[in-house]
Scaffold this motif. Sequence first.
Motif, mmCIF file in Angstrom:
data_model
loop_
_atom_site.group_PDB
_atom_site.id
_atom_site.type_symbol
_atom_site.label_atom_id
_atom_site.label_comp_id
_atom_site.label_asym_id
_atom_site.label_seq_id
_atom_site.Cartn_x
_atom_site.Cartn_y
_atom_site.Cartn_z
ATOM 1 N N VAL A 139 0.673 -1.599 0.004
ATOM 2 C CA VAL A 139 -0.074 0.294 0.023
ATOM 3 C C VAL A 139 0.641 1.205 0.110
ATOM 4 O O VAL A 139 0.961 2.033 -0.820
ATOM 5 C CB VAL A 139 -0.497 0.189 1.051
ATOM 6 C CG1 VAL A 139 -1.606 1.740 1.394
ATOM 7 C CG2 VAL A 139 -2.372 -1.248 1.418
ATOM 8 N N MET A 140 1.986 1.278 0.521
ATOM 9 C CA MET A 140 2.880 2.207 1.106
ATOM 10 C C MET A 140 3.562 2.782 -0.221
ATOM 11 O O MET A 140 3.572 3.803 -0.889
ATOM 12 C CB MET A 140 3.861 2.031 1.779
ATOM 13 C CG MET A 140 5.855 3.593 1.617
ATOM 14 S SD MET A 140 6.627 3.116 2.757
ATOM 15 C CE MET A 140 5.740 3.730 4.322
ATOM 16 N N GLY A 141 3.793 1.377 -1.704
ATOM 17 C CA GLY A 141 4.467 1.732 -2.716
ATOM 18 C C GLY A 141 3.783 2.062 -3.729
ATOM 19 O O GLY A 141 3.113 2.872 -4.207
ATOM 20 N N GLU A 142 2.190 1.697 -3.387
ATOM 21 C CA GLU A 142 0.872 2.341 -3.801
ATOM 22 C C GLU A 142 0.334 3.427 -4.075
ATOM 23 O O GLU A 142 0.426 4.327 -5.188
ATOM 24 C CB GLU A 142 -0.393 1.588 -3.654
ATOM 25 C CG GLU A 142 -1.897 1.485 -4.585
ATOM 26 C CD GLU A 142 -1.551 1.284 -6.054
ATOM 27 O OE1 GLU A 142 -2.045 1.667 -6.793
ATOM 28 O OE2 GLU A 142 -0.523 0.530 -6.564
ATOM 29 N N LYS A 143 0.581 4.467 -2.919
ATOM 30 C CA LYS A 143 0.148 5.197 -3.273
ATOM 31 C C LYS A 143 1.372 6.433 -3.530
ATOM 32 O O LYS A 143 1.273 7.096 -3.788
ATOM 33 C CB LYS A 143 0.492 5.577 -1.145
ATOM 34 C CG LYS A 143 -1.084 5.331 -0.104
ATOM 35 C CD LYS A 143 -1.031 5.563 0.889
ATOM 36 C CE LYS A 143 -1.247 7.364 1.385
ATOM 37 N NZ LYS A 143 -1.975 7.344 2.547
ATOM 38 N N ARG A 146 1.030 6.473 -7.132
ATOM 39 C CA ARG A 146 0.432 7.128 -7.549
ATOM 40 C C ARG A 146 0.511 8.879 -7.253
ATOM 41 O O ARG A 146 -0.030 9.106 -8.236
ATOM 42 C CB ARG A 146 -1.005 6.924 -6.463
ATOM 43 C CG ARG A 146 -1.966 5.629 -6.685
ATOM 44 C CD ARG A 146 -3.145 5.307 -5.927
ATOM 45 N NE ARG A 146 -3.772 4.135 -6.286
ATOM 46 C CZ ARG A 146 -5.350 3.924 -6.424
ATOM 47 N NH1 ARG A 146 -5.898 4.655 -5.703
ATOM 48 N NH2 ARG A 146 -5.087 2.609 -6.277
ATOM 49 N N ALA A 147 0.430 9.260 -6.528
ATOM 50 C CA ALA A 147 1.435 10.905 -5.820
ATOM 51 C C ALA A 147 1.807 11.033 -7.453
ATOM 52 O O ALA A 147 1.658 12.341 -7.597
ATOM 53 C CB ALA A 147 2.093 10.560 -4.672
ATOM 54 N N ILE A 148 2.984 10.159 -7.088
ATOM 55 C CA ILE A 148 3.945 10.626 -8.519
ATOM 56 C C ILE A 148 3.859 10.757 -10.373
ATOM 57 O O ILE A 148 3.029 11.737 -10.853
ATOM 58 C CB ILE A 148 4.838 9.335 -9.150
ATOM 59 C CG1 ILE A 148 5.973 9.330 -7.448
ATOM 60 C CG2 ILE A 148 6.207 9.703 -9.794
ATOM 61 C CD1 ILE A 148 7.353 8.254 -7.346
ATOM 62 N N GLU A 149 2.357 9.789 -10.495
ATOM 63 C CA GLU A 149 1.496 9.569 -11.232
ATOM 64 C C GLU A 149 1.174 11.182 -11.889
ATOM 65 O O GLU A 149 0.796 11.688 -12.510
ATOM 66 C CB GLU A 149 1.023 8.919 -11.483
ATOM 67 C CG GLU A 149 0.641 7.866 -12.434
ATOM 68 C CD GLU A 149 0.970 8.024 -13.986
ATOM 69 O OE1 GLU A 149 0.327 8.309 -15.518
ATOM 70 O OE2 GLU A 149 2.395 7.354 -13.941
ATOM 71 N N THR A 182 7.884 1.479 -7.528
ATOM 72 C CA THR A 182 7.818 3.061 -7.868
ATOM 73 C C THR A 182 9.018 4.016 -8.424
ATOM 74 O O THR A 182 9.052 5.136 -9.111
ATOM 75 C CB THR A 182 8.296 3.545 -6.140
ATOM 76 O OG1 THR A 182 9.141 2.365 -5.753
ATOM 77 C CG2 THR A 182 7.085 3.496 -5.159
ATOM 78 N N SER A 183 10.155 3.055 -8.484
ATOM 79 C CA SER A 183 11.084 3.029 -9.746
ATOM 80 C C SER A 183 11.155 3.721 -11.231
ATOM 81 O O SER A 183 11.232 4.686 -11.637
ATOM 82 C CB SER A 183 12.395 2.221 -9.857
ATOM 83 O OG SER A 183 13.127 2.448 -8.418
ATOM 84 N N VAL A 184 10.655 3.140 -11.332
ATOM 85 C CA VAL A 184 9.043 2.924 -12.859
ATOM 86 C C VAL A 184 8.755 4.310 -12.748
ATOM 87 O O VAL A 184 8.843 5.368 -13.771
ATOM 88 C CB VAL A 184 8.268 1.833 -13.042
ATOM 89 C CG1 VAL A 184 7.702 1.879 -14.478
ATOM 90 C CG2 VAL A 184 9.222 0.451 -13.541
ATOM 91 N N ALA A 185 7.716 4.815 -11.153
ATOM 92 C CA ALA A 185 6.637 5.817 -11.571
ATOM 93 C C ALA A 185 8.094 7.370 -11.844
ATOM 94 O O ALA A 185 7.232 7.841 -12.084
ATOM 95 C CB ALA A 185 6.119 5.863 -10.185
ATOM 96 N N ALA A 210 17.183 1.989 -2.049
ATOM 97 C CA ALA A 210 18.041 1.697 -2.517
ATOM 98 C C ALA A 210 17.167 1.544 -3.984
ATOM 99 O O ALA A 210 17.412 1.181 -5.350
ATOM 100 C CB ALA A 210 17.623 0.076 -2.501
ATOM 101 N N SER A 211 15.666 2.669 -4.042
ATOM 102 C CA SER A 211 15.373 2.490 -4.849
ATOM 103 C C SER A 211 14.662 4.162 -4.893
ATOM 104 O O SER A 211 15.481 5.363 -4.887
ATOM 105 C CB SER A 211 14.178 1.672 -4.616
ATOM 106 O OG SER A 211 12.920 1.958 -3.458
ATOM 107 N N PHE A 212 13.990 4.634 -4.436
ATOM 108 C CA PHE A 212 12.572 6.012 -5.062
ATOM 109 C C PHE A 212 13.846 7.268 -4.368
ATOM 110 O O PHE A 212 13.722 8.162 -4.642
ATOM 111 C CB PHE A 212 11.090 6.150 -5.034
ATOM 112 C CG PHE A 212 11.048 5.770 -3.399
ATOM 113 C CD1 PHE A 212 11.004 6.531 -2.437
ATOM 114 C CD2 PHE A 212 10.358 4.264 -3.296
ATOM 115 C CE1 PHE A 212 10.388 6.216 -1.008
ATOM 116 C CE2 PHE A 212 10.327 4.350 -1.343
ATOM 117 C CZ PHE A 212 9.784 5.161 -1.234
ATOM 118 N N ALA A 213 14.522 6.362 -3.070
ATOM 119 C CA ALA A 213 15.175 8.073 -2.123
ATOM 120 C C ALA A 213 15.939 8.739 -2.667
ATOM 121 O O ALA A 213 16.174 9.633 -2.734
ATOM 122 C CB ALA A 213 15.127 7.201 -0.632
ATOM 123 N N SER A 214 16.896 7.361 -3.830
ATOM 124 C CA SER A 214 18.466 8.287 -4.339
ATOM 125 C C SER A 214 17.775 8.012 -5.911
ATOM 126 O O SER A 214 19.274 8.552 -6.137
ATOM 127 C CB SER A 214 19.184 6.956 -4.222
ATOM 128 O OG SER A 214 19.109 6.462 -2.573
#
Length: 286
Positions: A139-143, A146-149, A182-185, A210-214
């Motif tokens: 759910v965290m990843g989905e939120k 979605r926010a990035i989209e 999230t990285s794809v978004a 290792a993903s969206f934070a960096s």
Amino acid sequence: MLKDFFGKKRKYATIPSEQSKIDIPEGLMKKCDNCHKIYYRKEMNKNINVCPNCDYHHPLKAWDRINSLFDEGTFEEWDKQLTTTNPLEFPGYEEKVEKDRNKTGLNEGVVTGKGLIDGQETAFSVMDSSFRMGSMGSVMGEKIARAIEKAKNESLPFIIFTASGGARMQEGVLSLMQMSKTSVAVKRFSEAGGLMISIMTHPTTGGVSASFASVGDYNIAEPGALIGFAGRRIIEQTIREELPDDFQTAEFLLKHGQLDKVVHRHEMKTFLTVLLSMHAKGREQA
């Protein structure tokens, strides 16, 4: 006479009863985790949870962060209704999530939305380490995705504050899949010309680091934040070397070129305002 005299002294020297003790309301005081000085909690809250003595940045709850940055009454929350289930039927998981919901008032460990920072509109995500230690579940990843989209569709800059202990083990591979989602978004957002500002707070570890934070256009951190993938002990055991004392701190990463800047919490709103303003002018000139 002498016996009576000492007897009276003992009478007045007795320990006060429980009823005579002054009641101190629970939660009135807060002790700094770094310098161990004790302050009124109101004083710490007024200082945005930064220790007035040693400048240590204590974790900040999601809504306290939002209120410290956004113009009053402008923040609009997105996807509040999304809640965690138990896809792998992990024993006791639902009870733990429900306990955190009651404790924090949040449905999940991230709040997303949009609002104005000094009059400039931006999309926003802020993780809260008090909810399941900010661990990344489906759910965290989905939120966040979605926010990035939505930021892409509305042509808004995107700011994210990260705080996480890593992946949520109760969701197994579904948790790890959020790294790629999230990285794809973020990649699609970047290709559309979007501006992403990532601010790493204490701690930002595991799959989140290792993903969206960096992968922001600007990667920033708060002072003293712990940032890294694997734990210090595991790395030392693997490479059989002792690591520097400041290893995996924001200052260490800045020194080695993995961050653009370390920004004090008191200066964060001004710093973000300057960045947003600079890029807004750039878009207007283009």
